[in-house]
Design a protein around this motif. Sequence first.
Motif, PDB file in Angstrom:
ATOM      1  N   LEU A 450      61.539  16.689 -28.878  1.00 36.74           N
ATOM      2  CA  LEU A 450      61.835  17.015 -30.264  1.00 36.74           C
ATOM      3  C   LEU A 450      63.038  16.206 -30.729  1.00 36.74           C
ATOM      4  O   LEU A 450      63.993  16.006 -29.979  1.00 36.74           O
ATOM      5  N   ARG A 451      62.972  15.753 -31.974  1.00 32.30           N
ATOM      6  CA  ARG A 451      64.081  14.995 -32.514  1.00 32.30           C
ATOM      7  C   ARG A 451      65.227  15.936 -32.881  1.00 32.30           C
ATOM      8  O   ARG A 451      65.026  16.951 -33.529  1.00 32.30           O
ATOM      9  N   ALA A 452      66.429  15.616 -32.461  1.00 32.88           N
ATOM     10  CA  ALA A 452      67.597  16.415 -32.787  1.00 32.88           C
ATOM     11  C   ALA A 452      68.270  15.940 -34.065  1.00 32.88           C
ATOM     12  O   ALA A 452      68.972  16.709 -34.721  1.00 32.88           O
ATOM     13  N   LEU A 453      68.063  14.647 -34.414  1.00 30.35           N
ATOM     14  CA  LEU A 453      68.719  14.083 -35.599  1.00 30.35           C
ATOM     15  C   LEU A 453      67.684  13.720 -36.654  1.00 30.35           C
ATOM     16  O   LEU A 453      66.536  13.362 -36.339  1.00 30.35           O
ATOM     17  N   ASP A 454      68.089  13.784 -37.912  1.00 26.87           N
ATOM     18  CA  ASP A 454      67.192  13.392 -38.992  1.00 26.87           C
ATOM     19  C   ASP A 454      67.323  11.897 -39.270  1.00 26.87           C
ATOM     20  O   ASP A 454      68.033  11.176 -38.545  1.00 26.87           O
ATOM     21  N   GLU A 455      66.646  11.403 -40.356  1.00 26.46           N
ATOM     22  CA  GLU A 455      66.641   9.976 -40.649  1.00 26.46           C
ATOM     23  C   GLU A 455      68.031   9.442 -40.977  1.00 26.46           C
ATOM     24  O   GLU A 455      68.323   8.245 -40.820  1.00 26.46           O
ATOM     25  N   GLN A 456      68.915  10.318 -41.451  1.00 26.63           N
ATOM     26  CA  GLN A 456      70.275   9.899 -41.781  1.00 26.63           C
ATOM     27  C   GLN A 456      71.242  10.009 -40.605  1.00 26.63           C
ATOM     28  O   GLN A 456      72.434   9.786 -40.740  1.00 26.63           O
ATOM     29  N   GLY A 457      70.718  10.398 -39.452  1.00 25.46           N
ATOM     30  CA  GLY A 457      71.560  10.524 -38.276  1.00 25.46           C
ATOM     31  C   GLY A 457      72.315  11.844 -38.204  1.00 25.46           C
ATOM     32  O   GLY A 457      73.218  12.001 -37.374  1.00 25.46           O
ATOM     33  N   GLU A 458      71.948  12.796 -39.051  1.00 24.79           N
ATOM     34  CA  GLU A 458      72.599  14.111 -39.041  1.00 24.79           C
ATOM     35  C   GLU A 458      71.787  15.085 -38.194  1.00 24.79           C
ATOM     36  O   GLU A 458      70.562  14.946 -38.050  1.00 24.79           O
ATOM     37  N   VAL A 459      72.472  16.102 -37.633  1.00 30.28           N
ATOM     38  CA  VAL A 459      71.782  17.113 -36.832  1.00 30.28           C
ATOM     39  C   VAL A 459      70.831  17.907 -37.726  1.00 30.28           C
ATOM     40  O   VAL A 459      71.206  18.336 -38.820  1.00 30.28           O
ATOM     41  N   ARG A 460      69.604  18.050 -37.292  1.00 31.68           N
ATOM     42  CA  ARG A 460      68.606  18.778 -38.073  1.00 31.68           C
ATOM     43  C   ARG A 460      68.904  20.276 -38.071  1.00 31.68           C
ATOM     44  O   ARG A 460      69.439  20.804 -37.084  1.00 31.68           O
ATOM     45  N   PRO A 461      68.537  20.986 -39.133  1.00 31.69           N
ATOM     46  CA  PRO A 461      68.728  22.441 -39.165  1.00 31.69           C
ATOM     47  C   PRO A 461      67.978  23.124 -38.021  1.00 31.69           C
ATOM     48  O   PRO A 461      66.891  22.680 -37.621  1.00 31.69           O
ATOM     49  N   LEU A 462      68.559  24.197 -37.508  1.00 32.96           N
ATOM     50  CA  LEU A 462      67.956  24.899 -36.381  1.00 32.96           C
ATOM     51  C   LEU A 462      66.556  25.394 -36.711  1.00 32.96           C
ATOM     52  O   LEU A 462      65.659  25.387 -35.865  1.00 32.96           O
ATOM     53  N   SER A 463      66.336  25.820 -37.972  1.00 32.03           N
ATOM     54  CA  SER A 463      65.014  26.338 -38.354  1.00 32.03           C
ATOM     55  C   SER A 463      63.943  25.271 -38.226  1.00 32.03           C
ATOM     56  O   SER A 463      62.807  25.555 -37.845  1.00 32.03           O
ATOM     57  N   GLU A 464      64.303  23.999 -38.554  1.00 34.17           N
ATOM     58  CA  GLU A 464      63.321  22.926 -38.438  1.00 34.17           C
ATOM     59  C   GLU A 464      62.982  22.637 -36.978  1.00 34.17           C
ATOM     60  O   GLU A 464      61.828  22.414 -36.620  1.00 34.17           O
ATOM     61  N   VAL A 465      64.011  22.633 -36.129  1.00 33.74           N
ATOM     62  CA  VAL A 465      63.784  22.404 -34.701  1.00 33.74           C
ATOM     63  C   VAL A 465      62.928  23.529 -34.122  1.00 33.74           C
ATOM     64  O   VAL A 465      61.998  23.282 -33.335  1.00 33.74           O
ATOM     65  N   GLU A 466      63.227  24.769 -34.502  1.00 30.42           N
ATOM     66  CA  GLU A 466      62.467  25.916 -34.011  1.00 30.42           C
ATOM     67  C   GLU A 466      61.017  25.817 -34.461  1.00 30.42           C
ATOM     68  O   GLU A 466      60.081  26.091 -33.695  1.00 30.42           O
ATOM     69  N   TYR A 467      60.815  25.425 -35.718  1.00 29.36           N
ATOM     70  CA  TYR A 467      59.469  25.272 -36.274  1.00 29.36           C
ATOM     71  C   TYR A 467      58.667  24.258 -35.459  1.00 29.36           C
ATOM     72  O   TYR A 467      57.522  24.506 -35.052  1.00 29.36           O
ATOM     73  N   ASP A 468      59.274  23.105 -35.198  1.00 27.01           N
ATOM     74  CA  ASP A 468      58.586  22.073 -34.417  1.00 27.01           C
ATOM     75  C   ASP A 468      58.314  22.534 -32.992  1.00 27.01           C
ATOM     76  O   ASP A 468      57.263  22.230 -32.414  1.00 27.01           O
ATOM     77  N   MET A 469      59.273  23.258 -32.398  1.00 32.45           N
ATOM     78  CA  MET A 469      59.106  23.741 -31.030  1.00 32.45           C
ATOM     79  C   MET A 469      57.918  24.697 -30.923  1.00 32.45           C
ATOM     80  O   MET A 469      57.122  24.619 -29.976  1.00 32.45           O
ATOM     81  N   ILE A 470      57.790  25.579 -31.915  1.00 30.90           N
ATOM     82  CA  ILE A 470      56.675  26.527 -31.881  1.00 30.90           C
ATOM     83  C   ILE A 470      55.343  25.793 -32.008  1.00 30.90           C
ATOM     84  O   ILE A 470      54.379  26.081 -31.275  1.00 30.90           O
ATOM     85  N   LEU A 471      55.256  24.835 -32.934  1.00 28.49           N
ATOM     86  CA  LEU A 471      54.012  24.067 -33.089  1.00 28.49           C
ATOM     87  C   LEU A 471      53.665  23.323 -31.806  1.00 28.49           C
ATOM     88  O   LEU A 471      52.506  23.292 -31.366  1.00 28.49           O
ATOM     89  N   MET A 472      54.675  22.711 -31.169  1.00 24.36           N
ATOM     90  CA  MET A 472      54.434  21.965 -29.940  1.00 24.36           C
ATOM     91  C   MET A 472      53.969  22.897 -28.822  1.00 24.36           C
ATOM     92  O   MET A 472      53.051  22.568 -28.060  1.00 24.36           O
ATOM     93  N   ALA A 473      54.582  24.092 -28.731  1.00 22.92           N
ATOM     94  CA  ALA A 473      54.214  25.043 -27.681  1.00 22.92           C
ATOM     95  C   ALA A 473      52.773  25.515 -27.871  1.00 22.92           C
ATOM     96  O   ALA A 473      52.005  25.645 -26.905  1.00 22.92           O
ATOM     97  N   ILE A 474      52.393  25.778 -29.121  1.00 20.17           N
ATOM     98  CA  ILE A 474      51.023  26.220 -29.389  1.00 20.17           C
ATOM     99  C   ILE A 474      50.025  25.139 -28.973  1.00 20.17           C
ATOM    100  O   ILE A 474      48.975  25.417 -28.374  1.00 20.17           O
ATOM    101  N   GLU A 475      50.361  23.878 -29.267  1.00 20.94           N
ATOM    102  CA  GLU A 475      49.463  22.777 -28.903  1.00 20.94           C
ATOM    103  C   GLU A 475      49.370  22.617 -27.390  1.00 20.94           C
ATOM    104  O   GLU A 475      48.277  22.482 -26.822  1.00 20.94           O
ATOM    105  N   HIS A 476      50.515  22.689 -26.696  1.00 17.47           N
ATOM    106  CA  HIS A 476      50.523  22.460 -25.250  1.00 17.47           C
ATOM    107  C   HIS A 476      49.853  23.591 -24.479  1.00 17.47           C
ATOM    108  O   HIS A 476      49.300  23.352 -23.401  1.00 17.47           O
ATOM    109  N   TYR A 477      49.888  24.794 -25.031  1.00 14.42           N
ATOM    110  CA  TYR A 477      49.277  25.917 -24.322  1.00 14.42           C
ATOM    111  C   TYR A 477      47.983  26.377 -24.979  1.00 14.42           C
ATOM    112  O   TYR A 477      47.552  27.514 -24.812  1.00 14.42           O
ATOM    113  N   SER A 478      47.373  25.444 -25.708  1.00 12.18           N
ATOM    114  CA  SER A 478      46.024  25.630 -26.251  1.00 12.18           C
ATOM    115  C   SER A 478      45.883  26.935 -27.035  1.00 12.18           C
ATOM    116  O   SER A 478      44.857  27.611 -26.955  1.00 12.18           O
TER     117      SER A 478
END
Length: 516
Positions: A450-478
């Motif tokens: 998961l990307r920790a930084l956005d296009e401007q090099g700033e730390v992404r909001p925790l909610s966005e990281v959590e959102y991506d993590m959940i989507l990735m987990a759902i995909e990896h565990y079918s």
Amino acid sequence: MAARILLVDDDPVQRRLLDAAVRRFGYDPVAAHDGATALAVLDGPEGGDISLVILDLVMPGVDGLGVLKGMAERGLELPVIVQTSQGGIDTVVAAMRAGAFDFVVKPASPERLKTAIANALKVESRGGEARRTVRQAAGPLGFRDIITRSAAMERTLSLARKATASNIPILVEGESGVGKEMVARAIQGSGERASKPFVTVNCGAIPENLVESILFGHEKGSFTGATEKHAGKFVEANGGTLFLDEVGDLAPDVQVKLLRAVQNGEVDPVGGRSTVKVDIRLISATHRDLLQRVRDGLFREDLFYRLSVYPIIVPPLRNRREDIEPLVRHFLSRFSASETKGRVKGISPRALAMLEAYDWPGNIRQLENALFRAVVLCEGNTLTEDEFPQIRAQVEGTVDLDRAAFNRYEPGATEADFAREFSPEDEQETQFANAQFPANTVEPSSGGTLRALDEQGEVRPLSEVEYDMILMAIEHYSGQMSEVARRLGIGRSTLYRKLKEYGIDPETGRSDRIAS
């Protein structure tokens, strides 16, 4: 089912009279001829069915005060009506301090006894709210100790937090059992008086002829039976907070003296020659509509405006149903640890759906008592609807529990899965750490980052990281939601709540928004 009342008196004639009166009132009496026998009854199999105790104060051996002490040592919080034909005012005051709800003088008239019983039974347990503040022994209660995820309750707490920095008089309004005293304790525990006394007075539980003495104190010899000097609750609370619960039940003549105490910060002990200056933070509470009582001439208008400078309204539990699940989790964990040594691990989806569908007229106090009874009665390790027969009788037929459970939790969830969600926190973490998964479980690939930084090099909001993590987990565990929750280290109900927040379809694992 008629309430069972334990009658404790060494006089056989008095016991028979009480037995006949209690039966005539429609209750089920249980007799004990002395204090030791009464405690044995409360310790025995019948003890859990006792709703009220009528207790003689003067008995050989273990007297009435001894019974009250024994009940306190056992953690029994039943309402108690004490009765006596002798002994001065100080004996009655001692009984009230020891936890008695009311008192009657022998021979009590049937009307007086009936009223006392009816009032006492309205109080489901002497100190039900105090049980929720067990942390105060380790330190003051704070707002962090109030369990809620309700927006309505958060608004109430936000208002309460703003009052901690001043000594403004507060009136906490709300139905019985909503947690008014907890809000009051949190206000004190978060302010400058946190280390000072917090003195509680239930104005509705004090006999009218004792209210003035208990609130303002009395001098020795000031009236018949006053054999010792009594400081009064205002003096006891000096420097700290005085919490007047059910202040709307005060008699008009006492309201006059209370007004002076609030206005001038001084009290007049009964029989005293001079006033006593006090420095208190006053918080009052009531389940009544005080303004309507003012209109009806039952409450002084000037006192009302003195007490209600800063009103706080605590919403009933039926208006904040999202609080039911975390409250169930809290009470289940506590009662399971104390009553079953941790044997009861959880609650079934149908049972929780049933509790969430119920209106809880007795609010949090009723929920707490229902969980306590259910844990004690449960023979397995998971609470089901069978442990809540009275609630089930009222909910069944009005709510489709299967549909409610299906909508709230993952289809196909088992009681064992749900029990994991409701295990005590330390056990839950151990279960996640030691969970055994099938050999064909799909592990995340080494490139699954998961990307920790956005296009401007700033730390992404925790909610966005959590959102991506959940989507990735759902995909990896079918899409296996139980495993997704386990791998993420959260409970399944928490996962489904987050899916709803992020607009992720649990069936397809797709979102109605574009991933960052």
